[in-house]
Design a protein around this motif. Structure first.
Motif, short mmCIF file in Angstrom:
data_model
loop_
_atom_site.label_atom_id
_atom_site.label_comp_id
_atom_site.label_asym_id
_atom_site.label_seq_id
_atom_site.Cartn_x
_atom_site.Cartn_y
_atom_site.Cartn_z
N GLU A 118 -33.07 -53.01 42.12
CA GLU A 118 -34.27 -52.52 41.28
C GLU A 118 -33.86 -52.67 39.67
O GLU A 118 -32.78 -52.87 39.36
N ASP A 119 -34.84 -53.28 39.13
CA ASP A 119 -35.06 -53.56 37.70
C ASP A 119 -34.78 -52.04 37.07
O ASP A 119 -35.62 -51.08 37.10
N TRP A 122 -35.20 -51.09 30.50
CA TRP A 122 -34.30 -52.02 29.33
C TRP A 122 -33.80 -51.14 28.42
O TRP A 122 -34.02 -50.14 27.92
N ARG A 255 -29.83 -59.28 33.84
CA ARG A 255 -30.46 -60.26 34.79
C ARG A 255 -31.59 -59.23 35.52
O ARG A 255 -31.17 -58.25 35.90
N CYS A 256 -32.72 -59.65 35.62
CA CYS A 256 -33.63 -58.85 36.49
C CYS A 256 -33.66 -59.23 38.02
O CYS A 256 -32.83 -60.32 38.39
N MET A 257 -34.29 -58.54 38.76
CA MET A 257 -34.33 -58.78 40.19
C MET A 257 -34.90 -60.21 40.59
O MET A 257 -34.33 -61.15 41.22
N ASN A 258 -35.93 -60.78 39.98
CA ASN A 258 -36.53 -61.94 40.32
C ASN A 258 -36.31 -63.20 39.38
O ASN A 258 -36.20 -62.85 38.19
N SER A 294 -35.50 -66.00 33.98
CA SER A 294 -36.33 -64.89 34.45
C SER A 294 -37.62 -65.12 34.30
O SER A 294 -37.97 -66.09 33.35
N HIS A 338 -30.60 -60.13 44.60
CA HIS A 338 -31.66 -60.77 43.65
C HIS A 338 -32.54 -61.45 44.70
O HIS A 338 -32.27 -61.82 45.58
N SER A 454 -43.15 -65.26 39.59
CA SER A 454 -41.93 -65.09 39.10
C SER A 454 -41.45 -66.48 39.03
O SER A 454 -40.20 -66.81 38.69
#
Length: 629
Positions: A118-119, A122, A255-258, A294, A338, A454
């Motif tokens: 999960e993201d 921030w 780093r985000c998920m997508n 990203s 990811h 994405s």
């Protein structure tokens, strides 16, 4: 030769179509059915039947016989007229090798349950008071500028010992800052920036000849210290320090998920073995840079393609091809959970399976030539999907339920492979219908909008770089690569700054856009760290003759030009350096100028030498001190 081998040879010399294997012959010897005298064909067949019955009742006897391995036995068998290998063929000699069965594809709904990370919210992490220059200094710190100055001085001495360069880190910061401004305020030639009517103060801080000399000797490594082996193994050795400093910072970014993978072009049309041509790109000729980014355009990892030297073994992975090998290299430091997105150049079923075994999910368009033959036959043709109507689709799932292949018909057919999302739940998108001449709703599988949302991270980064790219012409590809990574670092810094400001709840109108962000960095580098260049020679007007004025213009009355106020320097410029000294600029009280400090409406005669703006110095107001602290 022993009795056992002699009996085997007697059996093999009998003219019979029956093939006797090793285990059967061993059982015959132990059972006593083989004799030293020749046997008839009927006796051999009867002995074989009896040995088969005995072998069926005893499992231990089948494993007792072992091939001969001693040197004496092998020599005796080779010396005989009929060797044992020729007499009794191997049991598995004529059997085909079994291949692993290919998994079949079935027409059904794909309902994956990906265990994605999960993201998280921030986090600013202490960057709430950072200026744009602070973000940029994360990529190029003082150690890097000292390296550039040192290597450039060495290169100048190697060229001519009698003319040392004597460059400093501050001068190369000013050089980079001037180039950043030229990317924003573009003129066809660099000399035009030094023309009296077109002067830009942030660019002409360095004298023109000094500017050219600093750029000419710009180096990052010592050419004489690099061995021939390093030159062959790494074609990017001239810019390797630049790549390392930028890549190290990119790898540390959250780093985000997508995430998405795509290729990026570094424009260059000169001579180099690294030059590639990619059809369909805005800049099709140049160096090819593979990027992991990203959805917001934040570059997280990259590497420049250099042919066979890109791969450790000199060639890409044969199973996945070049595209799959690029995915493997960019995901070496990627954790589980990811979801990757890439186009058909990278996508294949084996690479999706490999990523899935590592806990990484992927979605991408795929070429029909990379599918199995039976799956190609099962998929409907484009004509069949068009008859079924716009928005129709076929979905096939592998029998293990891990990967799906989707073919969807819009204006044209779209073929996709995914291990993360399936077609359902369907979504409806707005499309223009030429026949009815109005917008209609078209059913769309879920895989398509998730891919479109994405996938464009690398293209977004390219577009932001292209807005204000440093485009000074050069024949040296290392210089072009250096300016590209300067632009990339600024774009990355701006995206990080924007996300920090949004996390802190800053109003959108108060967030600096990319244009002002880049100007701030350029001005800070050109004037902030070291101040203005001392003893700057005045430009010679002979190089830029002014046009002659006509007689009519001479007769016109000369209007008194109004002095334009000096621009306030950036925060980094006025808080650094030791050249901010006050001077008494005017004596007559009628010529006093308004103080430029915030919320001050008074007038003063004092101004700062470095900032070139008026600031109050009196008992009531200490604006000079407040402005510089």
């Amino acid at each position: 030769m022993g009795k056992k081998h002699f009996n085997l040879i007697l059996v093999s010399t009998v003219a019979t179509p029956v093939e006797i294997n090793m285990a059967t012959a061993e059982r015959m010897v132990k059972a006593g059915v083989c004799h030293e005298t020749p046997l008839t064909e009927e006796g051999i067949l009867q002995a074989l039947d009896n040995s088969d019955l005995e072998g069926a009742s005893s499992d231990d006897n089948e494993d007792e016989f072992q091939p001969m391995s001693s040197d004496s036995d092998s020599e005796s068998s080779d010396s005989s007229p009929h060797s044992e290998r020729d007499a009794i063929p191997c049991e598995n000699q004529n059997k085909p090798i079994k291949k692993s069965r290919e998994l079949k594809w079935k027409a059904q709904d794909f309902n994956p349950t990906p265990n994605c990370a999960e993201d998280l919210d921030w986090e600013v992490n202490g960057r709430d008071h950072w200026t744009p220059l602070d973000y940029f200094n994360e990529y190029f710190d003082d150690d890097f500028w000292n390296l550039v100055a040192d290597q450039s001085n060495r290169r100048a001495l190697q060229d001519n010992v009698s003319k040392p360069l004597r460059a400093t880190a501050g001068e190369y910061k000013m050089l980079v800052g001037a180039h950043i401004i030229t990317g924003v305020l573009k003129l066809p030639r660099l000399r035009l920036y030094y023309r009296p009517n077109l002067r830009i103060p942030a660019v002409v801080q360095i004298p023109r000849d000094r500017f050219y000399r600093l750029r000419n000797y710009l180096h990052f490594v010592d050419n004489l210290a690099v061995t021939d082996e390093v030159r062959k193994e790494n074609r990017l050795w001239k810019v390797q320090p630049v790549i390392d400093v930028v890549k190290n910072v990119c790898n540390k970014l959250p780093r985000c998920m997508n995430l998405s993978i795509d290729e990026q072009m570094i424009p260059f049309s000169g001579t180099t073995k690294l030059k590639q041509y990619v059809k369909g790109k805005p800049n099709p000729v140049g160096l090819k840079n593979y990027v992991l980014a990203s959805p917001q355009g934040l570059v997280l990892d990259f590497f420049i393609y250099q042919g066979a030297n890109t791969w450790p073994d000199g060639k890409p992975n044969q199973e996945y091809g070049i595209g799959g090998s690029v995915v493997l290299k960019l995901t070496e430091n990627l954790n589980r959970g990811h979801v990757l997105y890439f186009d058909r150049y990278f996508t294949s079923v084996p690479i999706l399976e490999h990523l899935l075994n590592r806990g990484i999910y992927a979605t991408g368009t795929i070429q029909a030539s990379r599918l199995q033959k039976d799956l190609k036959l099962k998929l409907s043709s484009d004509q069949a999907l068009q008859k079924r109507g716009r928005g129709s689709y076929d979905e096939f799932v592998r029998e293990d339920g891990s990967i799906s292949i989707l073919k969807w018909m819009d204006n044209r057919s779209v073929l996709m492979a995914s291990s993360a999302t399936g077609a359902k739940p369907l979504q409806y998108i707005r499309r223009w219908d030429k026949r009815e001449k109005k917008y209609i709703l078209v059913p769309c599988p879920k895989t398509v909008p998730s891919y479109n949302h994405s996938m464009g991270g690398v293209d977004l980064c390219d577009r932001m770089i292209a807005f204000y790219r440093i485009i000074m012409r050069t024949r040296k590809w290392p210089v072009r690569v250096f300016w590209h990574f300067i632009d990339l670092a600024i774009v990355n810094s701006w995206i990080l700054y924007k996300m920090d400001q949004e996390a802190m709840g800053t109003r959108r109108c108060d967030i600096m856009d990319l244009l002002h962000f880049k100007i701030y960095i350029g001005e800070s580098l050109s004037t902030g760290s070291t101040g203005q260049v001392e003893h700057r020679k005045r430009d010679n007007p002979r190089h830029f003759p002014l046009p002659e004025s006509s007689s009519d213009e001479d007769e016109r009355p000369v209007e008194k030009k109004r002095k334009l106020p000096r621009c306030i320097p950036t925060k980094d410029s006025r808080l650094t350096g030791n050249k901010h000294l006050p001077i008494c600029a005017v004596e007559n009280s009628q010529q006093f100028m308004r103080c430029r400090n915030y919320n001050c409406t008074g007038k003063t005669r004092f101004k700062c030498v470095a900032c070139d703006i008026f600031l109050c110095i009196n008992k009531e107001r200490q604006c000079f001190l407040e402005f510089h602290t």
